[in-house]
Write an enzyme that holds these catalytic residues in place. Structure first.
Site, PDB file in Angstrom:
ATOM      1  N   LYS A   1       0.415  -1.297   0.309  1.00 22.88           N
ATOM      2  CA  LYS A   1      -0.400  -0.100  -0.226  1.00 22.88           C
ATOM      3  C   LYS A   1       1.054   1.440  -0.075  1.00 22.88           C
ATOM      4  CE  LYS A   1      -1.721   2.246   3.473  1.00 22.88           C
ATOM      5  NZ  LYS A   1      -0.912   3.801   4.955  1.00 22.88           N
ATOM      6  N   ASN A   2       1.938   1.366   0.304  1.00 20.17           N
ATOM      7  CA  ASN A   2       2.731   2.585   0.896  1.00 20.17           C
ATOM      8  C   ASN A   2       3.470   2.889   0.234  1.00 20.17           C
ATOM      9  OD1 ASN A   2       1.674   3.305   2.883  1.00 20.17           O
ATOM     10  ND2 ASN A   2       2.939   2.899   4.609  1.00 20.17           N
TER      11      ASN A   2
ATOM     12  N   CYS B   1      -3.500   8.477   9.501  1.00 20.35           N
ATOM     13  CA  CYS B   1      -3.704   7.619  10.613  1.00 20.35           C
ATOM     14  C   CYS B   1      -2.838   8.768  12.388  1.00 20.35           C
ATOM     15  CB  CYS B   1      -3.127   6.495  10.879  1.00 20.35           C
ATOM     16  SG  CYS B   1      -3.822   5.063  10.038  1.00 20.35           S
TER      17      CYS B   1
ATOM     18  N   ARG C   1       1.641  15.314  12.778  1.00 19.23           N
ATOM     19  CA  ARG C   1       2.576  14.897  11.476  1.00 19.23           C
ATOM     20  C   ARG C   1       2.603  15.939  10.729  1.00 19.23           C
ATOM     21  NH1 ARG C   1      -0.330   9.450   9.346  1.00 19.23           N
ATOM     22  NH2 ARG C   1       1.799   8.886   8.531  1.00 19.23           N
TER      23      ARG C   1
ATOM     24  N   ASP D   1       5.034   0.227  11.694  1.00 14.30           N
ATOM     25  CA  ASP D   1       4.252   0.105  11.037  1.00 14.30           C
ATOM     26  C   ASP D   1       3.745  -1.408  11.809  1.00 14.30           C
ATOM     27  OD1 ASP D   1       3.730   2.006  10.242  1.00 14.30           O
ATOM     28  OD2 ASP D   1       3.708   1.653   7.935  1.00 14.30           O
TER      29      ASP D   1
ATOM     30  N   ARG E   1      -8.697   0.727   5.336  1.00 15.48           N
ATOM     31  CA  ARG E   1      -7.265   1.916   4.673  1.00 15.48           C
ATOM     32  C   ARG E   1      -6.221   1.131   4.113  1.00 15.48           C
ATOM     33  NH1 ARG E   1      -6.869   7.637   7.784  1.00 15.48           N
ATOM     34  NH2 ARG E   1      -5.554   7.363   5.729  1.00 15.48           N
TER      35      ARG E   1
HETATM   36  C1  EPZ Z   1       5.174   6.958   6.325  1.00 14.68           C
HETATM   37  O1  EPZ Z   1       4.346   7.985   7.025  1.00 14.68           O
HETATM   38  C2  EPZ Z   1       4.277   5.569   6.260  1.00 14.68           C
HETATM   39  N1  EPZ Z   1       3.216   6.275   5.705  1.00 14.68           N
HETATM   40  C3  EPZ Z   1       3.413   5.954   7.575  1.00 14.68           C
HETATM   41  O2  EPZ Z   1       2.991   3.929   7.573  1.00 14.68           O
HETATM   42  C4  EPZ Z   1       4.854   5.065   8.582  1.00 14.68           C
HETATM   43  O3  EPZ Z   1       4.651   5.060   9.334  1.00 14.68           O
HETATM   44  C5  EPZ Z   1       6.155   5.946   8.373  1.00 14.68           C
HETATM   45  O4  EPZ Z   1       6.369   6.610   6.924  1.00 14.68           O
HETATM   46  C6  EPZ Z   1       7.349   5.650   8.940  1.00 14.68           C
HETATM   47  O5  EPZ Z   1       8.571   4.825   8.353  1.00 14.68           O
HETATM   48  C7  EPZ Z   1       2.970   6.189   3.993  1.00 14.68           C
HETATM   49  O6  EPZ Z   1       4.147   5.810   3.846  1.00 14.68           O
HETATM   50  C8  EPZ Z   1       1.873   6.195   3.725  1.00 14.68           C
HETATM   51  P1  EPZ Z   1       7.500   9.924   8.139  1.00 14.68           P
HETATM   52  P2  EPZ Z   1       5.366   9.260   6.523  1.00 14.68           P
HETATM   53  O7  EPZ Z   1       8.109  11.167   7.348  1.00 14.68           O
HETATM   54  O8  EPZ Z   1       5.920   9.643   5.166  1.00 14.68           O
HETATM   55  C9  EPZ Z   1       9.040  12.990  11.179  1.00 14.68           C
HETATM   56  C10 EPZ Z   1       0.788   2.592   7.214  1.00 14.68           C
HETATM   57  O9  EPZ Z   1       0.405   2.560   8.984  1.00 14.68           O
HETATM   58  N2  EPZ Z   1       8.825  14.286  10.279  1.00 14.68           N
HETATM   59  O10 EPZ Z   1       8.559   8.829   7.860  1.00 14.68           O
HETATM   60  O11 EPZ Z   1       4.770  10.578   6.668  1.00 14.68           O
HETATM   61  C11 EPZ Z   1       7.769  12.663  11.794  1.00 14.68           C
HETATM   62  O12 EPZ Z   1       6.774  13.368  12.661  1.00 14.68           O
HETATM   63  C12 EPZ Z   1       1.969   4.799   7.912  1.00 14.68           C
HETATM   64  O13 EPZ Z   1       1.052   2.853   6.717  1.00 14.68           O
HETATM   65  C13 EPZ Z   1       9.321  15.505  10.800  1.00 14.68           C
HETATM   66  O14 EPZ Z   1       9.973  15.550  10.888  1.00 14.68           O
HETATM   67  O15 EPZ Z   1       6.525   9.017   7.917  1.00 14.68           O
HETATM   68  C14 EPZ Z   1       8.090  11.486  11.971  1.00 14.68           C
HETATM   69  O16 EPZ Z   1       8.405  11.061  13.731  1.00 14.68           O
HETATM   70  C15 EPZ Z   1       1.050   5.048   9.168  1.00 14.68           C
HETATM   71  N3  EPZ Z   1       8.955  16.328   9.299  1.00 14.68           N
HETATM   72  C16 EPZ Z   1       9.155  11.057  10.923  1.00 14.68           C
HETATM   73  O17 EPZ Z   1      10.045  12.524  10.813  1.00 14.68           O
HETATM   74  C17 EPZ Z   1       8.829  15.857   8.223  1.00 14.68           C
HETATM   75  O18 EPZ Z   1       7.933  16.539   7.509  1.00 14.68           O
HETATM   76  C18 EPZ Z   1       8.918  10.197  10.363  1.00 14.68           C
HETATM   77  O19 EPZ Z   1       7.666  10.414   9.635  1.00 14.68           O
HETATM   78  C19 EPZ Z   1       8.146  14.780   8.022  1.00 14.68           C
HETATM   79  C20 EPZ Z   1       8.335  13.348   9.348  1.00 14.68           C
END
Ligand code: EPZ
Length: 435
Positions: free
Chosen positions: A26-27, A121, A126, A310, A403
């Site tokens: 999915k991701n 979620c 975020r 995840d 989802r």
């Molecule tokens: C992706 O989300 C996945 N979603 C999430 O899966 C997954 O939990 C996450 O990566 C971590 O592996 C999709 O791929 C659609 P990140 P994403 O940017 O890209 C911080 C599921 O259940 N951050 O890697 O949104 C943030 O706060 C979902 O399938 C910043 O500080 O996650 C977090 O602590 C839920 N600034 C960390 O980075 C930013 O601009 C990782 O977030 C962006 C992120």
């Protein structure tokens, strides 16, 4: 019927047995679909899971004046040759996290993007600051007005972008913006998740020049144009992990097919540490329990190749079965243990310390109860808990589970689970607050 109005009813205590085929990731699929915006020509994308996030994304892509839709069981065609607008707004955009990818893709293709702040979620803040930092390094300006992010650039020029936090979303988004930019973009401290590599492979197969995906440093040399083609999405690492944990949690014996075992290494290692049997094949893993007791262990979530956040809720459920106290430390999201109360309602004994560490007293048998899916993966964890529990569990808020898991009940049923979906009428009082 709206999945808000449905519940899953599960009679627990049946060990899962048999074989299950894992769907496309999915991701990865959500990012690849949006990346098709950069392409002039038709993209035929195989192994796309039929889950609600994908249907939402197809709707958004069509609202931009592009053609998009399923043309086979798991095949989606997208043609954005005649894209008409840089504006992606509306309820569907606000609902899903992957809509952040419209920022990079529209900016890269049209030089500007206006996108509703993405949803996803809810487990704390975020942010999108790293996405915007990356676009700025390439020469774009941005502001946020009434919840819409406006980004524009007369010309995008490659530069070095250092990610202060390892972010899947920001790494992919900057990659999307950089593919058609002038010169070389370097993403330092990039995310290494399998779906980051998959998106780079997709773009390369359409004519992009991206090197180093899967390492800390990704180099993108801009090209003039991308052309159409075919691509197959990788198997879903998290769906595979969910079934592996469900097999162990029910004391079953399941072959999880159509996966890349390398992607599962952090989970396989933890399951083996607990005493779960793991046999690895080229594209499958057999998970079985042949010991009376599982051993305790401590788990910490980390960006890939660490233990995936995840799979944190699903793994926490399994830890309730081990002998002794285990810990689970969540290092990626600030508030991703909010579902613990639901598990305690089923008889688990879990305390949360400092917001990010769960201490699990093992060996506490679970019993059926009405519970809520608090988010996608916590919902999957409730299903696993229900499969382990004595008696009947009812799970509400299925919109989250839908989802991200294709044919979840069907696949579980084929492994022997006693599971059905029913109309909710009405939702029990005890859950209204939890929802
Ligand atoms: C992706 O989300 C996945 N979603 C999430 O899966 C997954 O939990 C996450 O990566 C971590 O592996 C999709 O791929 C659609 P990140 P994403 O940017 O890209 C911080 C599921 O259940 N951050 O890697 O949104 C943030 O706060 C979902 O399938 C910043 O500080 O996650 C977090 O602590 C839920 N600034 C960390 O980075 C930013 O601009 C990782 O977030 C962006 C992120």
């Amino acid at each position: 019927m709206n999945t808000n109005d449905e519940k899953m009813v599960i009679l627990g205590g049946v060990p899962l047995h048999g074989e299950v085929k894992i769907s496309g990731a999915k991701n990865s699929a959500v990012a690849v679909l949006v990346a098709s915006i950069l392409v002039k020509g038709k993209c035929v994308i195989e192994n796309v899971p039929r889950v609600s996030d994908i249907y939402d994304l197809i709707g958004i892509i069509k609202s931009l004046g592009c053609e998009a839709g399923f043309v086979g069981d798991d095949v989606v065609e997208v043609d954005c040759t005649n894209i008409k607008t840089h504006v992606a707004t509306g309820a569907a955009v606000r609902k899903i996290r992957a809509s952040s990818y419209f920022m990079g893709a529209l900016l890269g293709r049209l030089g500007r993007a206006s996108v509703d702040l993405p949803g996803g979620c809810d487990f704390g803040v975020r942010p999108i600051d790293l996405h915007l930092k990356g676009f700025k390094a390439l020469g774009a300006e941005s502001d946020i007005e009434y919840g819409v992010v406006n980004i524009r650039a007369d010309r995008l020029t490659g530069d070095t972008v250092y990610m202060d936090v390892v972010s899947v979303g920001a790494t992919i988004d900057v990659m999307l913006a950089a593919v058609l930019a002038d010169g070389m973009t370097v993403i330092d401290s990039a995310a290494k998740e399998p779906h980051v590599v998959d998106v780079a492979n997709f773009l390369n197969s359409m004519g992009a020049n991206i090197r180093g995906a899967g390492t800390d440093v990704i180099k993108i040399r801009g090209v003039k144009e991308l052309h159409g083609g075919m691509f197959s999405v990788i198997p879903d690492q998290i769906e595979a992990g969910t079934f592996m944990i469900a097999a162990a949690a029910t004391g079953g014996d399941v072959v999880v097919n159509n996966i890349i075992p390398k992607h599962m290494e952090s989970l396989s290692a933890k399951l083996e540490e607990m005493g779960v049997g793991i046999d690895e094949y080229d594209e499958a893993i057999r998970v079985y329990v042949d010991k009376p007791e599982l051993r305790r262990c401590n788990v910490k979530t980390q960006p890939y190749p660490g233990f995936p956040t995840d799979l944190q809720p699903q793994m926490l459920v399994l830890l309730t079965k081990a002998k002794g106290n285990s810990t689970m430390t969540e290092n990626v999201w600030e508030n991703r243990l909010q579902y613990v109360g639901e598990l305690n309602r089923m008889g688990a004994s879990i305390t949360v310390e400092g917001g990010d560490m769960a201490i699990v007293e093992g060996g506490t048998p679970l019993t059926g109860a009405p519970v809520c899916a608090k988010d996608l993966r916590a919902g999957a964890a409730m299903v696993i808990a229900a499969l382990m529990a004595r008696g009947v569990t009812e799970i509400y808020n299925l919109k989250y589970i839908d989802r991200g898991y294709e044919d979840f009940e069907k696949k579980l049923k084929s492994l022997g689970a006693q599971i059905t979906r029913r109309c909710v009428n009405p939702m029990p009082e005890v859950l209204k607050a939890a929802k």
